[in-house]
Every structure is written in structure tokens, then in C-alpha cells.
Design a protein around this motif. Structure first.
Motif, PDB file in Angstrom:
ATOM      1  N   ASN A  36       0.765  -1.083   0.066  1.00 11.05           N
ATOM      2  CA  ASN A  36      -0.050  -0.126   0.156  1.00 11.05           C
ATOM      3  C   ASN A  36       0.840   1.116   0.056  1.00 11.05           C
ATOM      4  O   ASN A  36       0.435   2.239   0.216  1.00 11.05           O
ATOM      5  CB  ASN A  36      -0.967  -0.102   1.258  1.00 11.05           C
ATOM      6  CG  ASN A  36      -1.917  -1.222   1.334  1.00 11.05           C
ATOM      7  OD1 ASN A  36      -2.523  -1.663   0.245  1.00 11.05           O
ATOM      8  ND2 ASN A  36      -2.119  -1.681   2.367  1.00 11.05           N
ATOM      9  N   HIS A  37       2.014   1.127  -0.149  1.00 13.56           N
ATOM     10  CA  HIS A  37       2.934   2.286  -0.128  1.00 13.56           C
ATOM     11  C   HIS A  37       2.848   3.071   0.984  1.00 13.56           C
ATOM     12  O   HIS A  37       2.376   4.297   1.305  1.00 13.56           O
ATOM     13  CB  HIS A  37       2.633   3.265  -1.378  1.00 13.56           C
ATOM     14  CG  HIS A  37       2.777   2.689  -2.817  1.00 13.56           C
ATOM     15  ND1 HIS A  37       1.840   1.760  -3.024  1.00 13.56           N
ATOM     16  CD2 HIS A  37       3.756   2.667  -3.674  1.00 13.56           C
ATOM     17  CE1 HIS A  37       2.173   1.161  -4.313  1.00 13.56           C
ATOM     18  NE2 HIS A  37       3.433   1.702  -4.600  1.00 13.56           N
ATOM     19  N   PRO A  38       3.437   2.250   2.181  1.00 16.16           N
ATOM     20  CA  PRO A  38       2.998   2.917   3.462  1.00 16.16           C
ATOM     21  C   PRO A  38       4.121   4.082   3.841  1.00 16.16           C
ATOM     22  O   PRO A  38       4.987   4.235   3.471  1.00 16.16           O
ATOM     23  CB  PRO A  38       3.446   1.668   4.473  1.00 16.16           C
ATOM     24  CG  PRO A  38       4.522   0.880   3.553  1.00 16.16           C
ATOM     25  CD  PRO A  38       3.928   1.167   2.148  1.00 16.16           C
ATOM     26  N   TYR A  84       6.479   4.933   1.389  1.00 15.27           N
ATOM     27  CA  TYR A  84       7.547   4.259   0.537  1.00 15.27           C
ATOM     28  C   TYR A  84       7.201   3.145  -0.196  1.00 15.27           C
ATOM     29  O   TYR A  84       6.037   2.695   0.082  1.00 15.27           O
ATOM     30  CB  TYR A  84       8.270   3.849   1.982  1.00 15.27           C
ATOM     31  CG  TYR A  84       9.340   5.032   2.427  1.00 15.27           C
ATOM     32  CD1 TYR A  84      10.435   5.483   1.961  1.00 15.27           C
ATOM     33  CD2 TYR A  84       8.940   5.408   3.601  1.00 15.27           C
ATOM     34  CE1 TYR A  84      11.244   6.360   2.607  1.00 15.27           C
ATOM     35  CE2 TYR A  84       9.725   6.499   3.942  1.00 15.27           C
ATOM     36  CZ  TYR A  84      10.843   6.839   3.580  1.00 15.27           C
ATOM     37  OH  TYR A  84      11.700   7.973   4.108  1.00 15.27           O
ATOM     38  N   ASP A  85       8.004   2.685  -1.312  1.00 15.89           N
ATOM     39  CA  ASP A  85       7.655   1.640  -1.978  1.00 15.89           C
ATOM     40  C   ASP A  85       8.772   0.770  -2.117  1.00 15.89           C
ATOM     41  O   ASP A  85      10.024   1.131  -2.436  1.00 15.89           O
ATOM     42  CB  ASP A  85       7.605   2.502  -3.573  1.00 15.89           C
ATOM     43  CG  ASP A  85       6.901   1.494  -4.464  1.00 15.89           C
ATOM     44  OD1 ASP A  85       6.605   0.266  -4.219  1.00 15.89           O
ATOM     45  OD2 ASP A  85       6.369   1.919  -5.456  1.00 15.89           O
ATOM     46  N   PRO A  86       8.371  -0.581  -1.732  1.00 17.36           N
ATOM     47  CA  PRO A  86       9.378  -1.711  -1.816  1.00 17.36           C
ATOM     48  C   PRO A  86       9.780  -2.114  -3.167  1.00 17.36           C
ATOM     49  O   PRO A  86      10.716  -2.658  -3.249  1.00 17.36           O
ATOM     50  CB  PRO A  86       8.722  -2.691  -1.020  1.00 17.36           C
ATOM     51  CG  PRO A  86       7.190  -2.493  -1.330  1.00 17.36           C
ATOM     52  CD  PRO A  86       7.176  -1.052  -1.422  1.00 17.36           C
ATOM     53  N   PRO A  90      11.186   0.203 -12.119  1.00 12.57           N
ATOM     54  CA  PRO A  90      10.307   1.537 -12.606  1.00 12.57           C
ATOM     55  C   PRO A  90       9.042   0.793 -13.137  1.00 12.57           C
ATOM     56  O   PRO A  90       8.746  -0.335 -13.286  1.00 12.57           O
ATOM     57  CB  PRO A  90      10.917   1.674 -14.172  1.00 12.57           C
ATOM     58  CG  PRO A  90      12.270   1.244 -14.162  1.00 12.57           C
ATOM     59  CD  PRO A  90      12.342   0.146 -12.921  1.00 12.57           C
ATOM     60  N   HIS A  91       7.850   1.546 -12.270  1.00 14.18           N
ATOM     61  CA  HIS A  91       6.508   1.100 -12.684  1.00 14.18           C
ATOM     62  C   HIS A  91       5.738   2.211 -12.405  1.00 14.18           C
ATOM     63  O   HIS A  91       5.933   3.408 -12.132  1.00 14.18           O
ATOM     64  CB  HIS A  91       5.948  -0.003 -11.448  1.00 14.18           C
ATOM     65  CG  HIS A  91       6.114   0.343 -10.146  1.00 14.18           C
ATOM     66  ND1 HIS A  91       7.506   0.345  -9.579  1.00 14.18           N
ATOM     67  CD2 HIS A  91       5.308   0.868  -9.131  1.00 14.18           C
ATOM     68  CE1 HIS A  91       7.038   0.888  -8.290  1.00 14.18           C
ATOM     69  NE2 HIS A  91       5.809   0.896  -7.840  1.00 14.18           N
ATOM     70  N   HIS A  92       4.229   2.022 -12.556  1.00  7.58           N
ATOM     71  CA  HIS A  92       3.394   3.285 -12.744  1.00  7.58           C
ATOM     72  C   HIS A  92       2.430   3.369 -11.314  1.00  7.58           C
ATOM     73  O   HIS A  92       2.360   2.282 -10.789  1.00  7.58           O
ATOM     74  CB  HIS A  92       2.589   3.267 -13.910  1.00  7.58           C
ATOM     75  CG  HIS A  92       3.569   3.382 -15.148  1.00  7.58           C
ATOM     76  ND1 HIS A  92       4.544   4.250 -15.208  1.00  7.58           N
ATOM     77  CD2 HIS A  92       3.635   2.524 -16.047  1.00  7.58           C
ATOM     78  CE1 HIS A  92       5.288   3.930 -16.260  1.00  7.58           C
ATOM     79  NE2 HIS A  92       4.608   2.908 -16.909  1.00  7.58           N
ATOM     80  N   HIS A  93       1.761   4.422 -11.287  1.00 11.58           N
ATOM     81  CA  HIS A  93       0.965   4.464  -9.916  1.00 11.58           C
ATOM     82  C   HIS A  93      -0.488   4.998 -10.372  1.00 11.58           C
ATOM     83  O   HIS A  93      -0.687   6.059 -11.048  1.00 11.58           O
ATOM     84  CB  HIS A  93       1.564   5.211  -9.006  1.00 11.58           C
ATOM     85  CG  HIS A  93       2.576   4.655  -8.209  1.00 11.58           C
ATOM     86  ND1 HIS A  93       3.852   5.325  -7.931  1.00 11.58           N
ATOM     87  CD2 HIS A  93       2.793   3.511  -7.718  1.00 11.58           C
ATOM     88  CE1 HIS A  93       4.898   4.615  -7.229  1.00 11.58           C
ATOM     89  NE2 HIS A  93       4.152   3.596  -6.961  1.00 11.58           N
ATOM     90  N   LEU A  94      -1.537   4.290  -9.747  1.00  9.09           N
ATOM     91  CA  LEU A  94      -2.885   4.663  -9.833  1.00  9.09           C
ATOM     92  C   LEU A  94      -3.168   5.464  -8.343  1.00  9.09           C
ATOM     93  O   LEU A  94      -3.007   4.790  -7.323  1.00  9.09           O
ATOM     94  CB  LEU A  94      -3.687   3.457  -9.885  1.00  9.09           C
ATOM     95  CG  LEU A  94      -5.101   3.607 -10.598  1.00  9.09           C
ATOM     96  CD1 LEU A  94      -4.928   4.243 -12.074  1.00  9.09           C
ATOM     97  CD2 LEU A  94      -5.529   2.119 -10.458  1.00  9.09           C
ATOM     98  N   VAL A 103      -1.914   2.581  -5.917  1.00  4.21           N
ATOM     99  CA  VAL A 103      -1.957   1.214  -6.448  1.00  4.21           C
ATOM    100  C   VAL A 103      -0.730   0.934  -7.360  1.00  4.21           C
ATOM    101  O   VAL A 103      -0.726   1.952  -8.075  1.00  4.21           O
ATOM    102  CB  VAL A 103      -3.459   0.691  -7.031  1.00  4.21           C
ATOM    103  CG1 VAL A 103      -3.237  -0.636  -7.603  1.00  4.21           C
ATOM    104  CG2 VAL A 103      -4.340   0.864  -6.002  1.00  4.21           C
ATOM    105  N   ASP A 104       0.082  -0.111  -7.716  1.00  2.00           N
ATOM    106  CA  ASP A 104       1.096  -0.163  -8.589  1.00  2.00           C
ATOM    107  C   ASP A 104       0.399  -0.683  -9.877  1.00  2.00           C
ATOM    108  O   ASP A 104      -0.569  -1.437  -9.915  1.00  2.00           O
ATOM    109  CB  ASP A 104       1.910  -1.204  -8.053  1.00  2.00           C
ATOM    110  CG  ASP A 104       2.959  -0.868  -7.030  1.00  2.00           C
ATOM    111  OD1 ASP A 104       3.070   0.364  -6.852  1.00  2.00           O
ATOM    112  OD2 ASP A 104       3.386  -1.617  -6.325  1.00  2.00           O
ATOM    113  N   ILE A 105       1.134  -0.228 -10.871  1.00  2.00           N
ATOM    114  CA  ILE A 105       0.751  -0.762 -11.990  1.00  2.00           C
ATOM    115  C   ILE A 105       2.083  -0.992 -12.897  1.00  2.00           C
ATOM    116  O   ILE A 105       3.004  -0.192 -12.803  1.00  2.00           O
ATOM    117  CB  ILE A 105       0.156   0.628 -13.198  1.00  2.00           C
ATOM    118  CG1 ILE A 105      -1.037   1.245 -12.554  1.00  2.00           C
ATOM    119  CG2 ILE A 105      -0.250  -0.104 -14.640  1.00  2.00           C
ATOM    120  CD1 ILE A 105      -1.308   2.552 -13.115  1.00  2.00           C
TER     121      ILE A 105
HETATM  122 ZN   LIG Z   1       4.847   1.530  -6.228  1.00  6.65          ZN
END
Ligand SMILES: [Zn+2]
Ligand SMILES: [Zn+2]
Length: 149
Positions: A36-38, A84-86, A90-94, A103-105
Motif C-alpha cells: 500500500n506504499h506505507p 515508501y515503495d518496496p 520502474p512502474h506506474h501508480h494509480l 496502487v502499482d501498475i
Molecule cells: Zn509503487
């Protein structure tokens, strides 16, 4: 799976000359299991019950250390609250603009964009993240409930 990731974590710490403390392992484990990108508060709240000796300051400083060494990434999509993001690839975010849910994309789910050379200029291109803003279904439901009441 988690065991392997912890093993990788220990290796990375050795490479970065960081000592592997039980606290660091606990905090890293929580990050891995939390998609959840805490925020630092979220991490602290998730572990404090089982680990009452870990202070908020320790969590905060540990996250900063992890980020400095590239173990995790900072995401600051909304407001100025650090999240923070574990996932460091590279990825995208909603992103929900109401509740701040992220949310990761996966990068390959979105057609890659071409970045014009004149934008890069003399800078060194690294990667890019697309942020898609939305109002999430949970927030929509809440809004609808409020409207009918
Ligand atoms: Zn992410
Ligand atoms: Zn929402």
C-alpha cells in the motif's frame, strides 16, 4: 519467498556496509508485505504491537536509511506525506485523490512513452513514472452513501 528476500536484504546490507539489526529486518519485512506504499506512521503502526521496543524515530530513521541505500523508493504523489515503495523497478501508480491510496501498475501494462530529446536536453534520463489520478471505488461508494442519506 520472504526468506529469500530477507537473505537478499542481508546481502545488500553487507554490500552497503550497513549492519543487519533485528529492527531493520522487522521493518524491511513489513515493507515487503505491504503493497500500500506505507508512510512511516503506517509501518510503525503495523509493527508496534509485536515489537513494542521499536520507537517511531527508529522506524523513521530506518526508512530514510533504506531509501538512501536504494532498498526502497520514496513516493510523494499527493500532499507532502512521504510514502515508501518496496518495489524499486520502474512502474506506474494509480492514485486516489480522495484517500491517497496508491496502487502499482506494472510498467508493461502501459504503452511506453517516447520522451522528446529536447525535454531531456543535457540532463541524464533515468526513468519515468506515470501517475494516474482517480477517485477509488471505495471513496465513490462513500460519496454515494452520503448523497442518499
Ligand atoms: Zn509503487
Ligand atoms: Zn479513495
Amino acid at each position: 519467498m520472504v526468506q529469500k528476500e530477507i537473505q537478499d536484504f542481508i546481502e545488500k546490507c553487507k554490500k552497503e556496509k550497513l549492519s543487519v539489526t533485528p529492527q531493520r529486518i522487522i521493518i524491511y519485512k513489513e515493507l515487503l508485505g505491504n503493497r500500500n506504499h506505507p508512510s512511516p506512521e503506517d509501518v510503525y503502526n503495523a509493527i508496534k504491537e509485536e515489537n513494542p521496543t521499536i520507537s517511531f524515530a527508529t522506524v523513521y530513521n530506518t526508512l530514510e536509511t533504506f531509501e538512501k541505500h536504494g532498498f526502497i523508493k520514496k513516493v510523494t504523489p499527493l500532499h507532502n506525506k512521504v510514502r515508501y515503495d518496496p518495489v524499486t523497478e520502474p512502474h506506474h501508480h494509480l492514485v486516489c485523490v480522495k484517500c491517497g491510496k496508491i496502487v502499482d501498475i506494472e510498467a508493461n501494462k502501459i504503452k511506453s512513452i517516447e520522451i522528446p530529446k529536447e525535454i531531456i536536453g543535457n540532463n541524464l534520463f533515468i526513468d519515468y513514472t506515470i501517475r494516474i489520478n482517480m477517485v477509488c471505488s471505495d471513496c465513490l461508494k462513500k460519496e454515494n452513501n452520503n448523497n442518499t442519506n
